[in-house]
Design a protein around this motif. Sequence first.
Motif, PDB file in Angstrom:
ATOM      1  N   ASP A  92       0.813  -1.215   0.000  1.00 45.74           N
ATOM      2  CA  ASP A  92       0.000   0.000   0.000  1.00 45.74           C
ATOM      3  C   ASP A  92       0.845   1.263   0.000  1.00 45.74           C
ATOM      4  OD1 ASP A  92      -2.619  -1.166  -0.077  1.00 45.74           O
ATOM      5  OD2 ASP A  92      -2.299  -1.820   1.984  1.00 45.74           O
ATOM      6  N   THR A 110      -1.305   6.291  -6.271  1.00 46.16           N
ATOM      7  CA  THR A 110      -1.276   4.974  -6.901  1.00 46.16           C
ATOM      8  C   THR A 110      -0.288   4.100  -6.127  1.00 46.16           C
ATOM      9  OG1 THR A 110      -1.695   5.972  -9.069  1.00 46.16           O
ATOM     10  CG2 THR A 110      -0.865   3.707  -9.031  1.00 46.16           C
ATOM     11  N   ARG A 113      -0.017  -2.101  -4.709  1.00 44.16           N
ATOM     12  CA  ARG A 113      -1.190  -2.979  -4.809  1.00 44.16           C
ATOM     13  C   ARG A 113      -1.957  -2.707  -6.098  1.00 44.16           C
ATOM     14  NH1 ARG A 113      -4.411  -5.457  -0.859  1.00 44.16           N
ATOM     15  NH2 ARG A 113      -3.364  -4.260   0.788  1.00 44.16           N
ATOM     16  N   HIS A 114      -2.159  -1.437  -6.407  1.00 42.24           N
ATOM     17  CA  HIS A 114      -2.898  -1.079  -7.620  1.00 42.24           C
ATOM     18  C   HIS A 114      -2.177  -1.571  -8.876  1.00 42.24           C
ATOM     19  CE1 HIS A 114      -4.550   2.440  -5.051  1.00 42.24           C
ATOM     20  NE2 HIS A 114      -5.410   1.434  -5.047  1.00 42.24           N
ATOM     21  N   THR A 119      -5.481  -2.273 -11.180  1.00 42.16           N
ATOM     22  CA  THR A 119      -6.497  -1.320 -10.708  1.00 42.16           C
ATOM     23  C   THR A 119      -5.907   0.082 -10.546  1.00 42.16           C
ATOM     24  OG1 THR A 119      -6.072  -1.920  -8.379  1.00 42.16           O
ATOM     25  CG2 THR A 119      -7.811  -3.120  -9.530  1.00 42.16           C
ATOM     26  N   HIS A 120      -4.749   0.333 -11.185  1.00 46.93           N
ATOM     27  CA  HIS A 120      -4.065   1.621 -11.030  1.00 46.93           C
ATOM     28  C   HIS A 120      -4.759   2.742 -11.797  1.00 46.93           C
ATOM     29  CE1 HIS A 120      -2.425   0.730 -15.018  1.00 46.93           C
ATOM     30  NE2 HIS A 120      -2.041  -0.458 -14.549  1.00 46.93           N
ATOM     31  N   GLY A 133      -7.891   2.073  -7.754  1.00 49.32           N
ATOM     32  CA  GLY A 133      -8.661   1.206  -6.880  1.00 49.32           C
ATOM     33  C   GLY A 133     -10.142   1.165  -7.139  1.00 49.32           C
ATOM     34  N   THR A 134     -10.622   1.912  -8.142  1.00 52.04           N
ATOM     35  CA  THR A 134     -12.065   1.992  -8.376  1.00 52.04           C
ATOM     36  C   THR A 134     -12.541   1.147  -9.547  1.00 52.04           C
ATOM     37  OG1 THR A 134     -11.848   3.949  -9.809  1.00 52.04           O
ATOM     38  CG2 THR A 134     -12.119   4.334  -7.433  1.00 52.04           C
ATOM     39  N   SER A 241      -6.646  -7.687  -4.500  1.00 56.02           N
ATOM     40  CA  SER A 241      -7.403  -6.648  -5.194  1.00 56.02           C
ATOM     41  C   SER A 241      -8.186  -5.797  -4.197  1.00 56.02           C
ATOM     42  CB  SER A 241      -8.382  -7.276  -6.191  1.00 56.02           C
ATOM     43  OG  SER A 241      -7.700  -7.963  -7.208  1.00 56.02           O
ATOM     44  N   PRO A 242      -8.377  -4.521  -4.493  1.00 57.10           N
ATOM     45  CA  PRO A 242      -9.223  -3.695  -3.636  1.00 57.10           C
ATOM     46  C   PRO A 242     -10.589  -4.355  -3.459  1.00 57.10           C
ATOM     47  CG  PRO A 242      -8.074  -2.328  -5.240  1.00 57.10           C
ATOM     48  CD  PRO A 242      -7.798  -3.749  -5.613  1.00 57.10           C
TER      49      PRO A 242
END
Length: 331
Positions: A92, A110, A113-114, A119-120, A133-134, A241-242
Motif C-alpha cells: 500500500d 497509486t 497494490r494497484h 487497478t491503477h 482502486g475503483t 485486489s481492492p
Amino acid sequence: MLNIQKTENTTFNELNDYVLRVKNELSATAAATCIIHHDRIVNEWYSGVHTESTGSRLVDEESQFHVASVRKTYLGLAISLALYEGKICSIDDDVANYLDDVDTVVVGNTTIRHLLTHTHGLGDLHHRLFLPGTDWKYNNVGVNLLIKIIQKLYRMPLSQLLEERVFTPMGFSQTGWRKEPNEKLVWLNEQYNDNQGDEANLFVSTEELAYWGYLHLKRGAMHGQQILPRKVFEQATTIISPPDLEHQLPRNGFFWFVQDEPRAMTELGNELPSGSFQSLGITGCACLVIPKYRTVAVRMYNQTGSNPAGYDYLEDIKTFGNLVNKYARDL
C-alpha cells in the motif's frame, strides 16, 4: 532440474483434442500441453511446427514458447520477494515512494497494490483512465513501473535477479528472456532491445512453465530444499485486489488471476475451486494451478494474428480450465 516421474495417461485425450481445435481456429502453427498431478507428469503432448516456413522445426519438449503476459507472474514473484525482504515496506506504499522520476500529479495515490492488480487506472504515465482502486483495466503501464522498481531496489535487471534466485536453483535451462532467435525458440519475428527482463520476450519450454506453476503449488519447497521462503509464494497467489471492485471484475494476486467465486470477466473457469490461480498470455500460453487437486496445467500456442470472428478468448480459457478441473477431480 526437477525429477518428476511421467505416467502415460490417455484420460487427457479430450483436453489435447480441444487444444488442437483451438490451435487450428487461431491459425497457430504450434501447440503443447503438460499436466502435473500429484507430483507426476500425467500428460505431455506436442503438435505442429515452430513457424510456417518450409522445414520448420517440429514442436517438442525442447521448444521454448513466447509466453507473453505470463511473464508478469515472474515479475510478481520478484515483487513478493522484495516485500518479504523488506525492500518494499508495504504493497500500500505509493509508487512515487520508490521512483523519483514519475509525475506525482498523475501517479500520486497509486500504490504497488494497484499496479499488481491492474487497478491503477493509468492510461499511460501522463493521464489516467479512472481513480486508483475503483476499476480494473489490463495494460502494461503498471508492469513497466514495477520492473523499474525491481531494478532500483536490487541494482540489477529483473532477469538477473530471477536467474540467481530461482532459475539456477531450480535447474531451469529452458527459461529466459531472449534477444536473438535460435532453433529451439518458437520465434514470433519480433525485435527486442535486450534480454534484461524489461520487455515481453520471455521464452519458456512447456515443461518448465509447468514446473513454474508447480513451484508455486509447492510454495517453493522442492526435494527437501526451500528455493525461496514459503511466504513469498503464499502472498503472490493470494487475492490482494481492492475489496470494493464490482463483482464481475477479476481478482488478482501478484498478477495471477485468483479464484474466489465465479466472475464474468475473469479468465478462470466457473468450475475451478476457490484458491485456483492462473495466468494467460496473448500468444495463447497459459499456466493454471489447482491446489485443491494438486494439479498444474500448461498449454502453449504461438498465436500472432488477431482473434478470428466468433472466437471468445475468455470462453476458450475458461473451457480449458474447466476441462482440466474435471480430469484433476476424477483422477
